[in-house]
Design an enzyme around this catalytic site. Structure first.
Site, PDB file in Angstrom:
ATOM      1  N   SER A  44     144.898 -64.506 -11.831  1.00 23.53           N
ATOM      2  CA  SER A  44     146.222 -64.982 -13.165  1.00 23.53           C
ATOM      3  C   SER A  44     145.274 -66.120 -13.583  1.00 23.53           C
ATOM      4  O   SER A  44     144.457 -67.117 -13.097  1.00 23.53           O
ATOM      5  CB  SER A  44     147.036 -65.046 -12.636  1.00 23.53           C
ATOM      6  OG  SER A  44     147.482 -66.288 -11.896  1.00 23.53           O
ATOM      7  N   VAL A  46     146.521 -69.145 -15.222  1.00 26.34           N
ATOM      8  CA  VAL A  46     147.680 -69.606 -14.805  1.00 26.34           C
ATOM      9  C   VAL A  46     147.456 -70.824 -13.403  1.00 26.34           C
ATOM     10  O   VAL A  46     147.521 -71.773 -13.217  1.00 26.34           O
ATOM     11  CB  VAL A  46     148.787 -70.087 -15.486  1.00 26.34           C
ATOM     12  CG1 VAL A  46     150.084 -71.182 -15.164  1.00 26.34           C
ATOM     13  CG2 VAL A  46     149.642 -69.774 -16.933  1.00 26.34           C
ATOM     14  N   CYS A  47     148.049 -69.653 -12.651  1.00 28.58           N
ATOM     15  CA  CYS A  47     147.839 -70.381 -11.373  1.00 28.58           C
ATOM     16  C   CYS A  47     146.916 -71.246 -10.967  1.00 28.58           C
ATOM     17  O   CYS A  47     147.518 -71.977  -9.969  1.00 28.58           O
ATOM     18  CB  CYS A  47     148.186 -68.661 -10.143  1.00 28.58           C
ATOM     19  SG  CYS A  47     149.963 -67.568 -10.571  1.00 28.58           S
ATOM     20  N   PRO A  48     146.031 -70.773 -11.013  1.00 28.19           N
ATOM     21  CA  PRO A  48     144.838 -71.593 -10.568  1.00 28.19           C
ATOM     22  C   PRO A  48     145.274 -73.349 -10.214  1.00 28.19           C
ATOM     23  O   PRO A  48     145.045 -74.467  -9.905  1.00 28.19           O
ATOM     24  CB  PRO A  48     143.143 -71.676 -11.408  1.00 28.19           C
ATOM     25  CG  PRO A  48     143.180 -69.673 -11.772  1.00 28.19           C
ATOM     26  CD  PRO A  48     145.423 -69.872 -11.815  1.00 28.19           C
ATOM     27  N   LEU A  51     147.872 -73.771  -7.932  1.00 27.44           N
ATOM     28  CA  LEU A  51     146.911 -74.326  -6.366  1.00 27.44           C
ATOM     29  C   LEU A  51     146.063 -75.234  -6.551  1.00 27.44           C
ATOM     30  O   LEU A  51     145.852 -76.108  -4.953  1.00 27.44           O
ATOM     31  CB  LEU A  51     146.286 -72.574  -6.587  1.00 27.44           C
ATOM     32  CG  LEU A  51     146.936 -71.580  -6.317  1.00 27.44           C
ATOM     33  CD1 LEU A  51     145.895 -70.266  -6.045  1.00 27.44           C
ATOM     34  CD2 LEU A  51     148.222 -71.751  -4.983  1.00 27.44           C
TER      35      LEU A  51
END
Length: 160
Positions: A44, A46-48, A51
């Site tokens: 996705s 946004v998730c990086p 993380l």
């Protein structure tokens, strides 16, 4: 559901960790602070950010006797492919848990939250029972870094 004082059910899931596939189970989280970051899916846009923010604080959390686990419903092989395809994800040194059947989210009774947003849960299971839980929706970008700094401050104060 408030699950402070509840026993953590046995679990064993596959994971991607620092270039290898492995397993993580209940025994791995007992006796130390554990941060579970649930997010919708790999690859996705946004998730990086979140993380990567977790990775930036990883050494600090380890010094506070805490471990970080990211969790999505992707398999460990998808986690590996994402790490190989993304420089940001490739830097991650904590376990990326594979939960394709959603069993971990069902164990925490947080499945309705996971469907709506990314969030983190911070808890310390001792003798199989949860004694503290902090759950928050993890914001993106700089807000995620602020929240992680606040969580780290709490951990350090609890460990004094």
């Amino acid at each position: 559901m408030n699950f402070v004082g509840h026993e953590i059910e046995d679990f064993k899931v596959n994971a991607y960790h620092d270039g290898e596939t492995t397993e993580v189970s209940k025994k791995d989280v007992l006796g130390k602070w554990s941060i579970f970051f649930f997010y919708p899916a790999d690859f996705s846009f946004v998730c990086p950010t979140e993380l990567e923010a977790l990775q930036d604080k990883y050494d600090d959390f380890k010094k506070a006797d805490a471990d970080i686990y990211s969790v999505s419903e992707d398999t460990e092989f998808v986690h590996k492919a994402w790490a190989e395809a993304s420089e940001k994800i490739g830097k991650i040194k904590y376990n990326m848990l594979a939960d394709p059947a959603g069993k971990l989210t069902q164990l925490t009774t947080w499945e309705s939250v996971v469907a709506l947003m990314k969030f983190s849960g911070l808890f310390k299971p001792l003798n199989s029972f949860v004694n503290m839980v902090i759950v928050s929706a993890l914001q993106t970008g700089s807000q995620a870094k602020i929240q992680l700094s606040q969580a780290l401050t709490l951990l350090v104060s609890f460990n004094l």
